[in-house]
Design a protein around this motif. Structure first.
Motif, mmCIF file in Angstrom:
data_model
loop_
_atom_site.group_PDB
_atom_site.id
_atom_site.type_symbol
_atom_site.label_atom_id
_atom_site.label_comp_id
_atom_site.label_asym_id
_atom_site.label_seq_id
_atom_site.Cartn_x
_atom_site.Cartn_y
_atom_site.Cartn_z
ATOM 1 N N LEU A 1 -4.552 2.258 9.628
ATOM 2 C CA LEU A 1 -4.828 2.413 8.133
ATOM 3 C C LEU A 1 -4.081 3.875 7.546
ATOM 4 O O LEU A 1 -3.627 3.694 6.421
ATOM 5 C CB LEU A 1 -6.393 2.431 7.976
ATOM 6 N N ILE A 2 -4.009 4.638 8.267
ATOM 7 C CA ILE A 2 -3.244 6.011 7.889
ATOM 8 C C ILE A 2 -1.746 5.431 7.614
ATOM 9 O O ILE A 2 -1.356 5.860 6.661
ATOM 10 C CB ILE A 2 -3.338 7.061 8.992
ATOM 11 N N VAL A 3 -1.249 4.844 8.687
ATOM 12 C CA VAL A 3 0.103 4.586 8.720
ATOM 13 C C VAL A 3 0.184 3.759 7.289
ATOM 14 O O VAL A 3 1.184 3.651 6.562
ATOM 15 C CB VAL A 3 0.492 3.929 9.738
ATOM 16 N N THR A 4 -0.512 2.702 7.286
ATOM 17 C CA THR A 4 -0.458 1.702 6.131
ATOM 18 C C THR A 4 -0.371 2.498 4.485
ATOM 19 O O THR A 4 0.377 2.308 3.820
ATOM 20 C CB THR A 4 -1.644 0.857 6.045
ATOM 21 N N GLU A 5 -1.256 3.504 4.400
ATOM 22 C CA GLU A 5 -1.550 4.071 3.489
ATOM 23 C C GLU A 5 -0.507 4.935 3.134
ATOM 24 O O GLU A 5 0.467 4.915 1.945
ATOM 25 C CB GLU A 5 -2.457 4.884 3.268
ATOM 26 N N LEU A 6 0.082 5.635 4.175
ATOM 27 C CA LEU A 6 1.373 6.540 4.002
ATOM 28 C C LEU A 6 2.548 5.932 3.660
ATOM 29 O O LEU A 6 3.425 6.124 2.860
ATOM 30 C CB LEU A 6 1.501 7.275 5.170
ATOM 31 N N VAL A 7 2.780 4.662 4.540
ATOM 32 C CA VAL A 7 3.962 3.831 4.270
ATOM 33 C C VAL A 7 4.093 3.309 2.781
ATOM 34 O O VAL A 7 5.118 3.021 2.009
ATOM 35 C CB VAL A 7 4.264 2.822 5.377
ATOM 36 N N ILE A 8 2.853 2.797 2.361
ATOM 37 C CA ILE A 8 2.945 2.025 1.090
ATOM 38 C C ILE A 8 3.043 3.151 -0.097
ATOM 39 O O ILE A 8 3.881 2.871 -1.088
ATOM 40 C CB ILE A 8 1.282 1.609 0.851
ATOM 41 N N ASN A 9 2.598 4.477 0.200
ATOM 42 C CA ASN A 9 2.879 5.669 -0.764
ATOM 43 C C ASN A 9 4.395 5.930 -0.965
ATOM 44 O O ASN A 9 5.047 5.893 -1.835
ATOM 45 C CB ASN A 9 2.031 6.838 -0.478
ATOM 46 N N ALA A 10 5.028 5.807 0.403
ATOM 47 C CA ALA A 10 6.473 6.236 0.308
ATOM 48 C C ALA A 10 7.424 4.958 -0.159
ATOM 49 O O ALA A 10 8.403 5.269 -1.009
ATOM 50 C CB ALA A 10 6.678 6.340 1.797
ATOM 51 N N ILE A 11 6.924 3.741 0.015
ATOM 52 C CA ILE A 11 7.856 2.658 -0.711
ATOM 53 C C ILE A 11 7.312 2.592 -2.249
ATOM 54 O O ILE A 11 8.635 2.504 -2.812
ATOM 55 C CB ILE A 11 7.209 1.358 -0.040
ATOM 56 N N LYS A 12 6.248 2.959 -2.786
ATOM 57 C CA LYS A 12 6.270 3.074 -4.214
ATOM 58 C C LYS A 12 6.610 4.163 -4.814
ATOM 59 O O LYS A 12 7.195 4.022 -6.028
ATOM 60 C CB LYS A 12 4.366 2.907 -4.344
ATOM 61 N N TYR A 13 6.753 5.394 -4.264
ATOM 62 C CA TYR A 13 7.029 6.510 -4.945
ATOM 63 C C TYR A 13 8.340 7.222 -4.361
ATOM 64 O O TYR A 13 8.964 8.120 -5.017
ATOM 65 C CB TYR A 13 6.013 7.713 -4.896
ATOM 66 N N ALA A 14 8.587 7.143 -3.031
ATOM 67 C CA ALA A 14 9.528 8.131 -2.612
ATOM 68 C C ALA A 14 11.019 7.548 -3.118
ATOM 69 O O ALA A 14 12.055 8.443 -3.031
ATOM 70 C CB ALA A 14 9.626 8.004 -1.314
ATOM 71 N N PHE A 15 11.168 6.406 -3.326
ATOM 72 C CA PHE A 15 12.623 5.917 -3.873
ATOM 73 C C PHE A 15 12.783 5.161 -5.196
ATOM 74 O O PHE A 15 12.949 3.910 -5.186
ATOM 75 C CB PHE A 15 12.982 4.745 -2.772
ATOM 76 N N PRO A 16 12.664 5.882 -6.249
ATOM 77 C CA PRO A 16 12.639 5.386 -7.261
ATOM 78 C C PRO A 16 13.856 4.788 -7.819
ATOM 79 O O PRO A 16 13.935 3.715 -8.462
ATOM 80 C CB PRO A 16 12.399 6.647 -8.460
#
Length: 354
Positions: A265-280
């Protein structure tokens, strides 16, 4: 020494040897017989008389098969004495299962030896008996208990497999409902929340899938688990217009299923955040790395990207994903740290055994 004196001395020696042999026979705790070549009893131990309830006068000089109203006229014993012993001269561990008068059904283990003398043209057979009835009963009970245990384990495996199938089906139904709802809602924010919830359910399903693959063993290999989880995230969240690579770097450590759910669940949350916000902005070099290292009970997990960075997950406030990560890190007894700079962002969770 004259021939007569030598003969007398030899006869005395034989008599003394016979006296010693008889004494040895009578001191044995187990039933024991000395038979001649015609299978007549030359000597019987006291234990033999007591065990099989026969008198000494009814034993010595009589054919073995005639003892105790023919209780030793047993086909298996005849095979031993008339066929095996003449050919092999010795036999150990020969079992006789027989109904003995006054004793009931007993299992006797027989050891037999044929003795050949140098001075006389005759042979003697030594026959020792060991009552192994109680031992065989215990072994039979153990075998029956083992069979019952194996049957119970088989039933348990069947029930466990049925439960695993039902859990897997339930998780798939929940995930499908969430995706259907995500497509149906008009709000972009609600749609995104539903998709995030879908990924959380899928991370739990990945643990369940690994447990099923290992026949319910409560240990999961971290590397293939994270690879499968990240592949699922790529398939559902990364399109061709956003070429983001997710790499898993993990050792061969293993963790329990409950711990795996939290880490997933931690990996899921962090990867989702990175996908959504790290690469505009789309970039072919966009990479998210999921790194896991372990040593004994100590382990470290990191999710890093080479994007533009985002607000520290460990800071106060944040969305639902931040709250979930903080709660799971606390539950694991771990420590959370973030690095956020021009090179991207990295969230590290470390657990050190006390």
């Amino acid at each position: 020494m004259t021939l007569k004196a030598a003969t007398i001395s030899r006869l005395r020696g034989i008599a003394e040897a016979q006296t010693l042999a008889e004494a040895i026979v009578h001191t044995l705790h187990e039933p024991f017989l000395v038979l001649d070549a015609q299978l007549r009893v030359l000597a019987a131990s006291r234990a033999f008389h007591e065990t099989f309830q026969v008198e000494a006068a009814q034993t010595e000089g009589r054919l073995l098969y005639d003892l105790g109203d023919g209780q030793w006229n047993i086909p298996a014993l005849r095979l031993l004495l008339e066929t095996i012993i003449p050919e092999q001269a010795a036999m150990d561990g020969f079992e006789v299962d027989h109904e003995f008068p006054g004793l009931g059904r007993r299992i006797m283990m027989l050891n037999a030896r044929k003795v050949i003398y140098e001075t006389i043209a005759d042979t003697t057979i030594l026959l020792a008996f060991t009552d192994i009835t109680d031992r065989r009963i215990v072994e039979l009970e153990k075998d029956e208990l083992l069979a019952r245990t194996e049957d119970l384990l088989r039933q348990k495996r069947v029930l466990l497999q049925e439960m695993e199938h039902r859990v897997a089906n339930s998780l798939q139904i929940i995930a499908s409902i969430l995706m259907l709802k995500a497509r149906a809602v008009s709000s972009d924010e609600s749609r995104q929340h539903l998709r995030d919830a879908h990924q959380r359910v899928m991370s739990v399903a990945a643990v369940q899938s690994h447990l099923h693959a290992t026949e319910g063993i409560d240990l999961i290999a971290v590397a293939p688990y994270l690879e499968k989880l990240c592949a699922s995230l790529v398939a559902s969240m990364i399109g061709e217009d956003r070429p983001i690579a997710i790499r898993v770097i993990a050792d061969d450590g293993k963790i329990g299923s409950a711990q795996a759910i939290s880490i997933g669940l931690i990996v899921t949350e962090l990867v989702i955040n990175a996908i959504k916000y790290a690469f505009p902005q789309a970039s072919p070099d966009s990479v998210i790395e999921v790194i896991y290292r372990s040593e004994g009970d100590d382990w470290a997990l990191a999710v890093a990207d080479n994007g533009v960075g985002l607000a520290a997950v460990g800071a106060g406030g944040g969305g639902l994903g931040t709250v979930i990560v903080q709660a799971l890190v606390k539950q694991l007894g771990a420590r959370l740290e973030t690095r956020n700079d021009a090179a991207g962002m990295q969230v590290s969770i470390t657990h050190a055994a006390a």
